[in-house]
Design an enzyme around this catalytic site. Structure first.
Site, PDB file in Angstrom:
ATOM      1  N   GLU A  56     112.854  24.001  10.847  1.00 23.62           N
ATOM      2  CA  GLU A  56     114.387  25.137  10.825  1.00 23.62           C
ATOM      3  C   GLU A  56     114.468  25.761  11.368  1.00 23.62           C
ATOM      4  O   GLU A  56     114.844  26.887  11.335  1.00 23.62           O
ATOM      5  CB  GLU A  56     113.815  26.090   9.507  1.00 23.62           C
ATOM      6  N   HIS A 107     109.254  28.646   8.899  1.00 25.16           N
ATOM      7  CA  HIS A 107     108.973  26.874   9.107  1.00 25.16           C
ATOM      8  C   HIS A 107     109.429  26.631   9.856  1.00 25.16           C
ATOM      9  O   HIS A 107     110.283  26.923  10.491  1.00 25.16           O
ATOM     10  CB  HIS A 107     109.566  26.579   7.738  1.00 25.16           C
ATOM     11  N   GLU A 146     119.372  30.801   2.731  1.00 21.19           N
ATOM     12  CA  GLU A 146     119.080  28.815   3.155  1.00 21.19           C
ATOM     13  C   GLU A 146     120.239  28.807   3.728  1.00 21.19           C
ATOM     14  O   GLU A 146     120.785  28.673   2.396  1.00 21.19           O
ATOM     15  CB  GLU A 146     118.635  28.681   1.966  1.00 21.19           C
ATOM     16  N   HIS A 175     116.563  31.330   6.631  1.00 18.27           N
ATOM     17  CA  HIS A 175     115.958  29.471   6.892  1.00 18.27           C
ATOM     18  C   HIS A 175     117.065  28.312   6.472  1.00 18.27           C
ATOM     19  O   HIS A 175     118.145  28.975   6.323  1.00 18.27           O
ATOM     20  CB  HIS A 175     115.105  29.239   4.973  1.00 18.27           C
TER      21      HIS A 175
END
Length: 436
Positions: free
Chosen positions: A177, A174, A382, A309
């Site tokens: 990020e 993404h 994450e 991420h």
């Protein structure tokens, strides 16, 4: 893990909520075609309710109790309101210009420590030049706009004839990020300086092959900073035929349970647009093809993986497409090994461990594909921060060193477990006694 709702009741709830969401107007277009923003949504408490929010085409960015942060167009935000939730627009990306005029194609002045694509590639080349017996690079394909997507191989010359277990680290699916690219650079530095001086690193590089793909979405990353200010861009930069909307969500484009379960969007304007077909995004196909090349003599050499991420500080494992702990292709022992190692890694970095679908349903994700199609124990990390208030997708550059180093032990744990993940649950003899 959090308790699951009984399957039938959860499915019925999702069906009702999805019907409400999908009956609303078409999704708004992204930047360059209508604009997207972050919103705080108050109300969704369950995974089923969060899945219904995601089904509007918004991306769910973080979750705290009954409050979630989403990225959405104005019409998507209205669809979330139609579900009965309170929706409040949040401020845009932070201004880190330091009062200076933005310089195109660079990070804002106060975040100059982050690496652009060219800077990251130059640093990687310098690291390989400094450690030529330990590291090598191959171009595994190109992005839509023609940028190289590379894989860096890290392993020592010890045991050269052995079929060493391999571990894959992927970064930056993404675009916004950016901290994940810094994670890749950190790992390469740690492996380079640690080999021969740190016994743990040395042992792993003598007995494992590490693959680092530092930038899966270089086009999106460069677009996000093209003006010298942040644009909150998520997807790649691939045009969509018949639409002015640009981009596919790479982490909904993998060829396992693609478009199966309401966990992605078929609208080109959605933040979670899954693409016209599985692997239609060139960046996804490049990485998937590379992983397939690691299946040698019918055996996949890559045994474990982490896809990095931001944000929310989570360690997650498959499946994302179903709420159930086990499903076809994921046995109780598989689940238990995933959870045992995942919880141990989370204990080291302070993240929250959980199965991906504990948050909400997703489909066509890299972890589900790596496990469901290739039987690779794949996790998503994450990274920092835990909330939008701490910087969201744009944490200040001052945290880079701390937050990348925070994952050092977790990465080494995965490397140490990779030869037999079932050892973690005491079933090495059953599953790994004949493993290479």
């Amino acid at each position: 893990m959090r308790p699951r709702s009984p399957g039938g009741r959860a499915a019925a709830t999702v069906a009702v909520l999805l019907s409400l969401a999908l009956a609303a107007p078409a999704a708004a277009r992204g930047p360059g075609g209508g604009g997207t923003h972050e919103y705080e949504v108050t109300g969704p408490r369950t995974a089923a309710q969060r899945t219904a929010v995601a089904a509007t085409g918004a991306s769910v960015d973080s979750i705290h109790g009954d409050r979630i942060v989403i990225t959405a167009g104005a019409e998507q935000a209205d669809r979330v309101r139609a579900l009965g939730h309170r929706v409040v627009r949040l401020p845009g990306p932070p201004d880190r210009s330091g009062g200076r005029q933005p310089k195109p194609h660079t990070f804002p002045a106060q975040d100059a420590k982050y690496h652009t694509y060219a800077e990251a590639m130059a640093e990687i080349d310098a690291g390989i030049a400094a450690h030529p017996s330990l590291m090598s690079k191959q171009v595994i394909g190109r992005s839509h706009e023609g940028r190289d997507i590379i894989a860096v191989k890290v392993t020592s010359g010890v045991n050269p004839g052995a079929a060493k277990p391999e571990v894959l680290f992927t970064h930056h699916q993404h675009a916004r990020e950016h901290l994940t690219v810094e994670m890749a650079l950190y790992l390469l530095k740690e492996f380079g300086k640690g080999y021969g001086t740190d016994s743990r690193v040395t042992k792993m590089l003598d007995n494992r092959v590490v693959w680092i793909v530092p930038d899966v979405n270089p086009d999106g990353g460069e677009f996000d900073i093209a003006t010298g200010s942040y644009r909150n861009w998520r997807k790649n930069r691939q045009p969509n035929s018949g639409s002015s909307n640009v981009g596919t969500d790479l982490n909904r484009n993998w060829n396992y349970k693609w478009a199966c379960c309401g966990g992605s969007s078929g609208s080109t304007g959605s933040e979670t647009y899954r693409g016209r077909a599985a692997e239609s995004a060139p960046e996804v196909k490049v990485v998937a093809d590379f992983v397939r090349t690691r299946k040698i003599d019918g055996k996949q050499r890559i045994k474990a993986a982490i896809d990095f991420h931001t944000y929310s500080e989570l360690v997650m494992w498959p499946f994302g497409w179903t709420y159930d702990d086990t499903a076809p292709g994921l046995t109780q022992d598989d689940h238990d090994a995933f959870a045992k190692v995942g919880k141990s890694m989370a204990a080291s970095n302070g993240y929250t461990p959980e199965q991906s679908s504990d948050l909400y349903i997703t489909d066509g994700t890299i972890d589900d594909w790596l496990w469901g199609d290739q039987k690779i124990f794949a996790y998503t990390f994450e990274m920092y921060p835990s909330s939008a208030a701490q910087g969201g997708f744009y944490p200040p550059a001052s945290v880079i060193d701390r937050e990348t180093a925070r994952n050092r032990d977790a990465v080494l744990q995965l490397l140490e477990n990779a030869d037999c993940m079932y050892r973690s649950i005491g079933k090495e003899q059953q599953y790994c006694s004949t493993a290479e």
